[in-house]
Enzyme design. Structure first.
Site, short mmCIF file in Angstrom:
data_model
loop_
_atom_site.label_atom_id
_atom_site.label_comp_id
_atom_site.label_asym_id
_atom_site.label_seq_id
_atom_site.Cartn_x
_atom_site.Cartn_y
_atom_site.Cartn_z
N LYS A 272 0.89 -1.09 0.07
CA LYS A 272 0.13 -0.03 0.01
C LYS A 272 0.85 1.18 0.02
O LYS A 272 1.85 1.32 0.78
CB LYS A 272 -0.78 -0.29 1.24
CG LYS A 272 -2.00 1.15 1.27
CD LYS A 272 -3.33 0.84 0.93
CE LYS A 272 -3.92 1.80 0.81
NZ LYS A 272 -3.66 2.58 -0.54
N GLN B 60 7.38 3.95 3.72
CA GLN B 60 5.93 3.64 3.79
C GLN B 60 5.85 2.18 4.59
O GLN B 60 4.80 2.03 5.19
CB GLN B 60 5.47 3.31 2.40
CG GLN B 60 4.01 3.36 2.02
CD GLN B 60 3.48 4.61 2.28
OE1 GLN B 60 3.98 5.38 1.40
NE2 GLN B 60 2.46 4.77 2.81
N LYS C 141 5.65 3.44 8.34
CA LYS C 141 4.55 4.35 8.30
C LYS C 141 3.36 3.41 8.40
O LYS C 141 2.61 3.35 9.44
CB LYS C 141 4.43 5.11 7.03
CG LYS C 141 3.32 6.24 7.48
CD LYS C 141 3.28 6.80 6.03
CE LYS C 141 4.48 7.55 5.55
NZ LYS C 141 4.18 8.73 4.72
N LYS D 267 5.25 1.90 -3.02
CA LYS D 267 5.08 3.19 -3.87
C LYS D 267 5.33 3.03 -5.28
O LYS D 267 5.86 2.03 -5.82
CB LYS D 267 6.20 3.93 -3.31
CG LYS D 267 5.77 5.59 -3.35
CD LYS D 267 5.11 6.16 -2.32
CE LYS D 267 4.69 7.58 -2.70
NZ LYS D 267 4.26 8.01 -1.34
N GLY E 62 -3.07 8.25 -4.01
CA GLY E 62 -2.29 9.49 -4.57
C GLY E 62 -1.16 9.87 -3.95
O GLY E 62 -0.62 9.38 -2.83
N ASP E 63 -0.18 10.71 -4.32
CA ASP E 63 0.93 11.29 -3.86
C ASP E 63 0.86 12.83 -4.68
O ASP E 63 0.15 13.01 -5.25
CB ASP E 63 2.06 10.50 -3.85
CG ASP E 63 3.05 10.98 -3.09
OD1 ASP E 63 2.97 10.93 -1.76
OD2 ASP E 63 4.23 11.79 -3.60
N THR F 43 -4.34 13.41 5.67
CA THR F 43 -2.88 13.54 5.69
C THR F 43 -2.61 14.89 6.64
O THR F 43 -2.17 14.78 7.67
CB THR F 43 -2.17 13.67 4.66
OG1 THR F 43 -2.56 12.33 3.70
CG2 THR F 43 -0.59 13.48 5.06
N ASN G 221 -2.37 19.18 -1.47
CA ASN G 221 -3.39 18.41 -0.51
C ASN G 221 -2.97 18.60 0.83
O ASN G 221 -3.59 18.92 1.77
CB ASN G 221 -3.44 16.84 -1.04
CG ASN G 221 -4.35 16.29 -0.32
OD1 ASN G 221 -3.92 15.45 0.78
ND2 ASN G 221 -5.83 16.38 -0.33
N SER H 59 -6.76 5.72 3.91
CA SER H 59 -6.84 4.81 2.69
C SER H 59 -7.13 3.25 3.17
O SER H 59 -7.96 2.74 2.58
CB SER H 59 -5.50 4.84 2.05
OG SER H 59 -5.41 5.92 1.26
P1 NDP Z 1 0.31 17.84 -3.97
O1 NDP Z 1 1.03 17.50 -5.26
O2 NDP Z 1 -0.93 18.10 -3.76
O3 NDP Z 1 1.21 19.19 -3.69
C1 NDP Z 1 2.50 19.24 -3.61
C2 NDP Z 1 2.84 20.76 -3.15
O4 NDP Z 1 4.18 21.16 -2.71
C3 NDP Z 1 2.41 21.88 -4.43
O5 NDP Z 1 2.07 22.91 -3.88
C4 NDP Z 1 3.84 21.85 -4.99
O6 NDP Z 1 4.00 22.83 -5.86
C5 NDP Z 1 4.73 21.97 -4.03
N1 NDP Z 1 6.02 21.63 -4.02
C6 NDP Z 1 6.76 20.31 -4.68
N2 NDP Z 1 7.72 20.40 -4.73
C7 NDP Z 1 8.17 21.67 -4.48
C8 NDP Z 1 9.52 22.30 -4.28
N3 NDP Z 1 10.62 21.51 -4.79
N4 NDP Z 1 9.49 23.55 -3.54
C9 NDP Z 1 8.39 24.08 -3.46
N5 NDP Z 1 7.18 23.54 -3.47
C10 NDP Z 1 7.17 22.36 -3.84
O7 NDP Z 1 1.07 16.63 -3.22
P2 NDP Z 1 0.68 16.49 -1.81
O8 NDP Z 1 0.19 17.60 -0.91
O9 NDP Z 1 -0.01 15.11 -1.78
O10 NDP Z 1 2.04 15.99 -1.21
C11 NDP Z 1 3.07 16.63 -0.36
C12 NDP Z 1 4.04 15.86 0.31
O11 NDP Z 1 3.18 15.21 1.17
C13 NDP Z 1 4.66 14.78 -0.43
O12 NDP Z 1 6.18 14.77 0.25
C14 NDP Z 1 4.15 13.63 -0.14
O13 NDP Z 1 5.02 12.44 -0.39
C15 NDP Z 1 3.65 13.54 1.21
N6 NDP Z 1 2.59 12.79 1.71
C16 NDP Z 1 1.34 12.92 0.88
C17 NDP Z 1 0.23 12.14 1.39
C18 NDP Z 1 -1.30 12.45 0.70
O14 NDP Z 1 -1.95 11.65 1.13
N7 NDP Z 1 -1.48 13.04 -0.31
C19 NDP Z 1 0.14 11.21 2.66
C20 NDP Z 1 1.64 11.15 3.11
C21 NDP Z 1 2.68 11.92 2.72
P3 NDP Z 1 3.91 22.98 -7.43
O15 NDP Z 1 2.30 22.92 -7.60
O16 NDP Z 1 4.69 24.13 -7.96
O17 NDP Z 1 4.59 21.72 -7.66
#
Ligand code: NDP
Length: 443
Positions: free
Chosen positions: A89, A110, A113, A125, A164-165, A208, A239, A375
């Site tokens: 997962k 993961q 976690k 992943k 998703g991620d 999250t 997200n 999830s």
């Molecule tokens: P999203 O794609 O929804 O959002 C990612 C955000 O971070 C966007 O605003 C993106 O900007 C920004 N970002 C990405 N790279 C950079 C960078 N190098 N510098 C500055 N901003 C950046 O992803 P999530 O919110 O889902 O995921 C964010 C983090 O959380 C990841 O590390 C993910 O692995 C982790 N995570 C997510 C989970 C989930 O349920 N979604 C669960 C557990 C962990 P831009 O749009 O410009 O790319």
């Protein structure tokens, strides 16, 4: 040489050019030193050798046609890391930076976690170097359909359940699920993060970010502190960042920053989240547009949220976004807690500096586990053909996050490192998986 050091050297030798994977594995293995030294059964069963080698790594071509009629080719990945305690997962990431090292680090994290959630899920992943930014809906659909045309043969509700991620939200999961169903003719819980009308769970979108705040609340409470009235800086505007901001505001904190990969906003009055949701979730635009309707707020190009004075910092964007210079600035400005919404956002040097300076530090594998926990609740609802209310899911999420904090904190105490939540999370996550692996024999 110790068992841990031997395994670390072997891991570095076997995985050249995989810096993110080596970084994640080194932090975990080093924290396991007291556990493996006092339990020789793990060395006898070769647990460290086996837990650092994925069960399988799948890489495939994803060919699709863009709106100009040109053929495009991306690379797809699914790393099935460990299924000792349940089906694989973990999310799918669509981002141009994706490579095998990044998918392996995420899959490895993961495993621990998912174990911490207390639910029966193994670790995996996947993703692609596809960049969804600027693509039309039709291009996104074409890509997702091609990606699933290969992936479907490797997954299943009792085998491997992606989610998703970064770059993969409700829209992408919808297209992926449609193609899975079309190929297999099975209506089943093979993906999570689905839309509510077709098997999604209420509160999955929020999980999250909300879970991060529930963990943070528990950590602050255990240390005689609270969120009420605190100033919080958050990175990201996706997200995790959006729902972390929402829950932080509900709990009485003031969130003053968010960012995307182009730049960051600072709103001294507190972020207007409805405006951010409109920009990011509805229009899929850049965060800089926030200042158009909020003239008192500031927009700056580049990386800079950590320079804003705060009590609490929540990195919610991506790996290695919080470096040594950033944490020095945070500590200088009086920040007393850092909780990770993103996976491995803090570099090894920055993490060490935070711990040496007494900052309460929640590692992502514990504090961002709320997404995968819900999830797993989505999987349960799909199997039972039921859907629970938002409140039911949110209450379960809160209980799970409090449970994770208690387990992490007890493991840290038991091994003589109270308040070292990194060691606590690695140890508590490891024990369950390692014991299951010992029981299941050498496989
Ligand atoms: P999203 O794609 O929804 O959002 C990612 C955000 O971070 C966007 O605003 C993106 O900007 C920004 N970002 C990405 N790279 C950079 C960078 N190098 N510098 C500055 N901003 C950046 O992803 P999530 O919110 O889902 O995921 C964010 C983090 O959380 C990841 O590390 C993910 O692995 C982790 N995570 C997510 C989970 C989930 O349920 N979604 C669960 C557990 C962990 P831009 O749009 O410009 O790319």
């Amino acid at each position: 040489m110790s068992y841990v050091n031997d395994q670390l050297n072997e891991l570095i030798r076997k995985n050249p050019n995989q810096p993110e994977f080596i970084q994640a594995a080194s932090v975990v293995l080093k924290s396991l030193e007291p556990v493996v030294e006092s339990n020789p059964k793990y060395q006898k069963a070769g647990i460290l050798e086996r837990i650092t080698e994925p069960d399988r790594q799948i890489m495939f071509r994803v060919a699709w046609t863009d709106d100009a009629g040109r053929v495009q080719v991306n690379r797809g990945y699914r790393v099935q890391f460990n299924n000792a305690i349940g089906p694989y997962k973990g999310g799918l990431r669509f981002h141009p930076s994706v490579n095998l090292s990044i998918i392996k680090f995420l899959g490895f994290e993961q495993v621990f976690k998912n174990s911490l959630t207390g639910l029966p899920i193994g670790g995996g992943k996947g993703g692609s170097d596809f960049d969804p930014k600027g693509k039309s809906d039709r291009e996104i659909m074409a890509f997702c359909q091609s990606f699933m045309t290969e992936l479907y043969r490797h997954i299943g509700p009792d085998v491997d359940v992606p989610a998703g991620d970064i770059g993969v939200g409700g829209r992408e999961i919808g297209y992926l699920y449609g193609q899975y169903k079309r190929i297999t003719n099975h209506y089943e819980g093979v993906l999570t993060g689905k839309g509510i009308p077709y098997g999604g769970s209420l509160a999955r979108t929020e999980a999250t970010g909300y879970g991060l705040l529930y963990f943070l609340e528990a950590m602050l409470k255990a240390n005689g502190k609270s969120l009420e009235g605190k100033t919080v800086v958050i990175s990201g505007a996706g997200n995790v960042a959006i729902y972390a901001c929402e829950k932080a505001q509900q709990l009485g904190a003031k969130v003053v920053t968010l960012c995307d990969s182009n730049g960051w906003i600072y709103d001294p009055d507190g972020i207007d989240l409805a405006a951010v949701k409109e920009i990011k979730e509805v229009r899929r635009a850049r965060i800089r547009e926030y200042v158009n309707d909020h003239p008192h707020a500031e927009y700056h190009e580049g990386h800079g949220v950590w320079s804003v004075p705060c009590d609490i910092a929540l990195p919610c964007a991506t790996q290695n976004e919080l470096g040594l210079e950033d944490v020095k600035e945070l500590v200088k400005n009086g920040c007393f807690a850092v909780a990770e919404g993103a996976n491995m956002p803090t570099t090894i040097e920055a993490e060490k500096y935070l711990q040496e300076n007494g900052v309460l530090y929640a590692p992502g594998k514990a504090s961002n586990a709320g997404g995968v926990a819900v999830s797993a609740l989505e999987m349960s609802q799909n199997s039972q053909r039921l859907s629970w209310t938002f409140e039911e899911v949110d209450n379960k999420l809160k209980q799970i996050m409090n449970g994770i904090f208690n387990n992490v904190s007890s493991a840290a105490k038991e091994y003589g490192m109270p308040n070292n939540y990194v060691a606590g999370a690695n140890i508590a996550g490891f024990l369950k998986v390692a014991d299951a692996m010992v029981s299941q024999g050498i496989v």
